[in-house]
Design an enzyme around this catalytic site. Structure first.
Site, short mmCIF file in Angstrom:
data_model
loop_
_atom_site.label_atom_id
_atom_site.label_comp_id
_atom_site.label_asym_id
_atom_site.label_seq_id
_atom_site.Cartn_x
_atom_site.Cartn_y
_atom_site.Cartn_z
N ASN A 398 55.28 15.01 17.04
CA ASN A 398 56.30 15.69 17.83
C ASN A 398 55.70 16.77 18.72
O ASN A 398 55.52 16.56 19.91
CB ASN A 398 57.37 16.28 16.90
CG ASN A 398 58.71 16.47 17.58
OD1 ASN A 398 58.77 16.84 18.75
ND2 ASN A 398 59.79 16.23 16.87
N ASP A 399 55.38 17.90 18.15
CA ASP A 399 54.91 19.04 18.94
C ASP A 399 53.63 18.74 19.70
O ASP A 399 53.41 19.26 20.80
CB ASP A 399 54.69 20.26 18.04
CG ASP A 399 55.96 20.65 17.29
OD1 ASP A 399 57.04 20.60 17.92
OD2 ASP A 399 55.87 21.00 16.10
N VAL A 400 52.76 17.88 19.14
CA VAL A 400 51.45 17.65 19.74
C VAL A 400 51.52 16.75 20.97
O VAL A 400 50.51 16.52 21.64
CB VAL A 400 50.47 17.04 18.71
CG1 VAL A 400 50.25 18.01 17.56
CG2 VAL A 400 50.96 15.70 18.20
N ALA A 439 57.58 23.00 14.62
CA ALA A 439 57.65 24.27 15.34
C ALA A 439 59.08 24.64 15.71
O ALA A 439 59.33 25.73 16.20
CB ALA A 439 56.79 24.20 16.61
#
Length: 471
Positions: A398-400, A439
């Site tokens: 997701n965040d990456v 996050a």
């Protein structure tokens, strides 16, 4: 001293022990070197295990060991706990296991320091150097103990992963540190064990207040940082006990953990100080215009659609994330990889340094599934390939892969290096739901024109992909 120890006593000189400990230390170093590469990780781990077996064995025959009852009792209890944990823990829970093991090291350092402190105070030995070592080992161990428990709680979901902050938090940490050092100095100078006790309590509180403001996105850094703390705590205990091997081991763990923390911070474009100060991983105060406007633009696809696009592609990149770990989908993903490769499709895996919940989490999972090492690439080695890739398959990451890290200054992720999945011709993202990543930040990749979401359990979707591809 046992009869066996008495027979060996003439040969067990201090030089012999130092030489054997040095050999064990060399094995530890070689083991650490082996862990740097997936192809040599198993042999490196074996070298470290042999080194530890040698170290324990030679310590047990030391004439200083006057009774084996408590030693073997402690080893037996530890072995039962360790084996049961190792057999039951899943790969998704490995970060939590690492965190809780760090807490054990910290607690051991505190208990050893407290025992030696009590002994020297009772005997009236005014050894300032030794008491300084006791103080250092105790406060590092105490911070490591409670800090690791908080990290475990965040990873396990016992505490919320978002930062917990309040006004004056950093000033409170500063006061706790100054007070802790003050009571530590008083203990060294006056031999007042009450000062030592208060110092330990303050250090335990400091461990909590240091970690609670650190958000979920920084958790891989926190895990490696606490690993470093546990190493320095062990090294300080080694100086206290005058144990060369413990000093070597602690220094290796402490320095390698510090270096890994630096690498993780660099991968996230953040300084070590900014991680310690916390705050990364909170929801943005104001939702970005892009995320607010894109709520109606999401496109959904089925596993069959993804299979069709992949089978006709020339190049496919798979981006694994924590969702793959949760579903234990690595073996099914390996089957997708093999099926595509057999059809002549070039398939690569893109690994972000902070994907998952601990450094190297995705590498370990793929290695467990026997994915070839030469198909796995780090961020800096594969980012240029996304623009020429036909299909990117994101499995639980997701965040990456969030483009806001590059394009949206209002995003908490802004400035963090990401995998450029959005540059591919077509992107399929496998998610269970529309929940945000660790996050707590909305991912604008999901709303781009070239992105389709495939909802479902990562393992089930991957198995379906493989089945359709074979047919």
């Amino acid at each position: 001293m046992s009869d066996f120890q008495a027979q060996l006593a003439p040969y067990l000189t201090a030089d012999i022990f130092a030489l054997v400990y040095l050999f064990a230390g060399i094995l530890f170093t070689l083991g650490l070197k082996g862990l740097a590469n997936p192809e040599t990780a198993r042999s490196g781990n074996m070298r470290a295990m042999v080194g530890m077996a040698i170290a324990i064995g030679v310590t047990l025959i030391n004439p200083a060991v006057v009774s084996y009852i408590w030693v073997f009792a402690a080893m037996g209890i530890g072995a039962i706990i360790g084996i049961s944990m190792a057999l039951k823990v899943s790969m998704t829970s490995m970060p939590q296991l690492v965190a809780i093991l760090h807490s054990f090291v910290g607690l051991a350092a505190v208990l050893v320091a407290a025992g030696l402190g009590l002994l020297h105070v009772a005997e009236g030995q005014h050894d300032y150097v030794l008491l300084t070592e006791v103080f250092v080992g105790a406060f590092i161990g105490a911070v490591t103990f409670t800090g690791s428990i908080i990290a475990f709680g965040k990873l396990q979901g016992v505490f919320r992963s978002a930062p917990i902050s309040f006004t004056g938090q950093h000033f409170l940490n500063f006061l706790l540190f100054i007070a802790m050092v003050g009571f530590g100095i008083d203990f060294i100078m006056t031999f007042d064990f009450m000062s030592f006790t208060i110092m330990c309590v303050l250090a335990l509180i400091l461990g909590v207040t240091l970690i609670i403001p650190i958000g979920g996105a920084d958790m891989p850094v926190v895990v490696s940082m606490l690993n470093s703390y546990s190493g320095w705590a062990a090294a300080a205990t080694g100086f206290t006990l005058n144990n060369t091997l413990l000093i070597i081991t602690g220094a290796l763990v402490g320095s390698s953990g510090a270096i890994l923390s630096y690498i993780m911070c660099k991968a996230m474009n953040r300084s070590f100080i900014s991680v310690i100060l916390g705050g990364f991983g909170a929801d943005a105060d104001e939702q970005s215009d892009r995320a607010a406007a894109a709520q109606k633009g999401i496109k959904e696809a089925a596993a069959e659609d993804a299979s069709f696009m992949m089978s006709g592609a020339g190049r496919v990149i798979i981006v694994p994330g924590y969702g793959m770990a949760v579903a234990q989908a690595q073996h099914a993903i390996k089957e997708v990889y093999e099926t595509l490769t057999s059809k002549g499709v070039e398939v690569k895996f893109a690994i972000h340094p902070v994907a998952g919940r601990m450094p190297g989490h995705m590498n370990v999972l793929l290695a467990e599934a026997d994915v070839p090492y030469d198909a796995v690439f780090e961020l800096e080695d594969i980012n240029n390939d996304f623009s020429t890739t036909d299909v990117v398959y994101v499995v639980g990451a997701n965040d990456v892969v969030n483009p806001d890290a590059k394009d949206d200054p209002s995003s908490p992720l802004y400035g963090m290096p990401i995998l450029h999945a959005y540059k591919a011709q077509t992107v399929f993202v496998n998610k269970r739901s529309m929940n945000t990543g660790y996050a707590g930040v909305e991912n604008s990749l999901f709303f781009r024109d070239n992105t389709y979401l495939v909802f479902g359990d990562a393992k089930e979707v991957a198995e379906k992909l493989a089945a359709v591809l074979k047919d």
